[in-house]
Design a protein around this motif. Structure first.
Motif, PDB file in Angstrom:
ATOM      1  N   GLY A 134       0.823  -1.202   0.000  1.00 17.97           N
ATOM      2  CA  GLY A 134       0.000   0.000   0.000  1.00 17.97           C
ATOM      3  C   GLY A 134       0.857   1.251   0.000  1.00 17.97           C
ATOM      4  O   GLY A 134       2.083   1.194  -0.138  1.00 17.97           O
ATOM      5  N   ALA A 135       0.211   2.395   0.151  1.00 16.32           N
ATOM      6  CA  ALA A 135       0.942   3.660   0.148  1.00 16.32           C
ATOM      7  C   ALA A 135       1.969   3.707   1.269  1.00 16.32           C
ATOM      8  O   ALA A 135       3.010   4.342   1.150  1.00 16.32           O
ATOM      9  CB  ALA A 135      -0.034   4.829   0.275  1.00 16.32           C
ATOM     10  N   GLU A 211      -6.673   3.201  -6.783  1.00 18.38           N
ATOM     11  CA  GLU A 211      -7.784   2.686  -5.984  1.00 18.38           C
ATOM     12  C   GLU A 211      -8.312   1.354  -6.500  1.00 18.38           C
ATOM     13  O   GLU A 211      -9.106   0.701  -5.824  1.00 18.38           O
ATOM     14  CB  GLU A 211      -8.921   3.712  -5.943  1.00 18.38           C
ATOM     15  CG  GLU A 211      -9.621   3.960  -7.266  1.00 18.38           C
ATOM     16  CD  GLU A 211      -8.867   4.939  -8.146  1.00 18.38           C
ATOM     17  OE1 GLU A 211      -9.369   5.254  -9.235  1.00 18.38           O
ATOM     18  OE2 GLU A 211      -7.778   5.403  -7.737  1.00 18.38           O
ATOM     19  N   TYR A 213      -6.265  -1.044  -6.971  1.00 21.26           N
ATOM     20  CA  TYR A 213      -5.257  -1.958  -6.431  1.00 21.26           C
ATOM     21  C   TYR A 213      -4.484  -2.665  -7.545  1.00 21.26           C
ATOM     22  O   TYR A 213      -4.264  -3.868  -7.518  1.00 21.26           O
ATOM     23  CB  TYR A 213      -5.901  -2.984  -5.507  1.00 21.26           C
ATOM     24  CG  TYR A 213      -6.444  -2.362  -4.234  1.00 21.26           C
ATOM     25  CD1 TYR A 213      -5.675  -2.287  -3.084  1.00 21.26           C
ATOM     26  CD2 TYR A 213      -7.731  -1.824  -4.197  1.00 21.26           C
ATOM     27  CE1 TYR A 213      -6.161  -1.706  -1.922  1.00 21.26           C
ATOM     28  CE2 TYR A 213      -8.230  -1.233  -3.042  1.00 21.26           C
ATOM     29  CZ  TYR A 213      -7.436  -1.178  -1.912  1.00 21.26           C
ATOM     30  OH  TYR A 213      -7.913  -0.596  -0.764  1.00 21.26           O
ATOM     31  N   ARG A 243      -5.587   1.110   0.590  1.00 18.89           N
ATOM     32  CA  ARG A 243      -5.488   2.295  -0.268  1.00 18.89           C
ATOM     33  C   ARG A 243      -6.403   3.408   0.225  1.00 18.89           C
ATOM     34  O   ARG A 243      -6.100   4.585   0.053  1.00 18.89           O
ATOM     35  CB  ARG A 243      -5.846   1.932  -1.705  1.00 18.89           C
ATOM     36  CG  ARG A 243      -4.714   1.336  -2.496  1.00 18.89           C
ATOM     37  CD  ARG A 243      -3.706   2.387  -2.896  1.00 18.89           C
ATOM     38  NE  ARG A 243      -2.413   1.785  -3.232  1.00 18.89           N
ATOM     39  CZ  ARG A 243      -1.303   2.454  -3.426  1.00 18.89           C
ATOM     40  NH1 ARG A 243      -1.286   3.757  -3.311  1.00 18.89           N
ATOM     41  NH2 ARG A 243      -0.185   1.831  -3.707  1.00 18.89           N
ATOM     42  N   ARG A 247      -3.753   7.670   1.226  1.00 14.09           N
ATOM     43  CA  ARG A 247      -3.815   8.106  -0.171  1.00 14.09           C
ATOM     44  C   ARG A 247      -2.459   8.622  -0.638  1.00 14.09           C
ATOM     45  O   ARG A 247      -1.731   9.260   0.120  1.00 14.09           O
ATOM     46  CB  ARG A 247      -4.854   9.221  -0.338  1.00 14.09           C
ATOM     47  CG  ARG A 247      -6.276   8.766  -0.100  1.00 14.09           C
ATOM     48  CD  ARG A 247      -6.776   7.931  -1.249  1.00 14.09           C
ATOM     49  NE  ARG A 247      -8.194   7.651  -1.107  1.00 14.09           N
ATOM     50  CZ  ARG A 247      -8.900   6.947  -1.980  1.00 14.09           C
ATOM     51  NH1 ARG A 247      -8.318   6.469  -3.063  1.00 14.09           N
ATOM     52  NH2 ARG A 247     -10.178   6.727  -1.791  1.00 14.09           N
TER      53      ARG A 247
END
Length: 263
Positions: A134-135, A211, A213, A243, A247
């Motif tokens: 993820g971020a 978004e 993925y 996600r 952000r």
């Protein structure tokens, strides 16, 4: 709305109560003697409403950074306590890991409502955990914290080289088995009977996925060869809503995606 003329009258006097903002304005005007203070309050609330999303964006990462350095400070304090080290002579860091696992698991529960499902699918012996990046990797931190609490097990992880350059992080990386690789080091870790986690997408996936993925693994398939060489199962792992929890800049980052080549 009933006009308020007496200093002793309640904000809820009369058949119609005043709004909270009007009531607050009235009280402050009485106390300070400043006229039209309600207009200032309206502007202040408007600015707070506009800035709230930005505040959230910066506060959450800030809390995580603070927790990282609190964890590092705790490890240094723990290292100085010889009596604690003697109590856990077979592994001097057991107590430290339990404390930090409790802290990070609490953060995950309170801030994100983190839940871990399918832990029964993790074998008793070695295994290679492959997960979407993820971020931020904070979901992985929640995972190892919950795993330690539930199963009393540790899980090493492969991280990008820049993590090892973060100031003060050395002791944290050593205690929690963070390695940079290469493939031979990953195989040795698994052959010792330990769990190892890797996010093949790495920093590129963290920054440029969306978004939907989208998996950005490119030709990074070395993890499969590691599993083959070490003769261990691959355990896929995915964090739902990771996600949405954090952000990135979204479409802005796609403008320089082609020029981004993590070293």
């Amino acid at each position: 709305m009933e006009e308020m003329t007496g200093g002793n009258e309640s904000c809820t006097a009369g058949p119609t109560s005043m709004s909270y903002l009007a009531c607050l304005s009235y009280i402050l005007e009485e106390w300070t003697g400043v006229e039209d203070i309600g207009d200032y309050l309206s502007y202040a609330f408007y600015i707070l409403w506009v800035l709230f999303p930005l505040v959230v964006v910066f506060v959450l990462p800030g809390v995580i950074v603070i927790l990282f350095y609190v964890s590092i400070l705790w490890l240094h304090i723990y290292k100085r306590k010889n009596e604690i080290k003697e109590a856990y002579s077979h592994d001097v860091w057991i107590g430290a890991r339990e404390m930090l696992a409790t802290i990070w698991d609490g953060h995950g529960r309170i801030w994100h409502g983190y839940e871990l499902h399918g832990v029964e699918n993790i074998p008793q012996g070695p295994g290679l955990v492959v997960f979407y990046h993820g971020a931020t990797p904070v979901d992985y931190i929640y995972f190892i914290a919950r795993l330690h609490i539930m199963k009393k097990r540790c899980c090493n992880v492969v991280a990008d080289h820049f993590v090892f350059r973060l100031p003060g992080f050395r002791i944290l990386l050593e205690v929690f088995g963070v390695i940079h690789g290469p493939k031979e080091a990953c195989v040795r870790t698994l052959e010792k009977g330990q769990l190892l986690a890797i996010a093949p997408g790495g920093v590129r996936e963290a920054l440029f996925s969306d978004e939907m993925y989208t998996i950005l693994w490119s030709d990074r398939k070395g993890f499969a060869q590691v599993a083959i060489d070490a003769k261990v199962p691959i355990i896929p792992m995915f964090t739902q809503n990771v996600r949405e929890g954090f952000r990135t800049l979204g479409g802005i980052t796609t403008l320089w995606r082609k020029d981004f080549t993590p070293s």
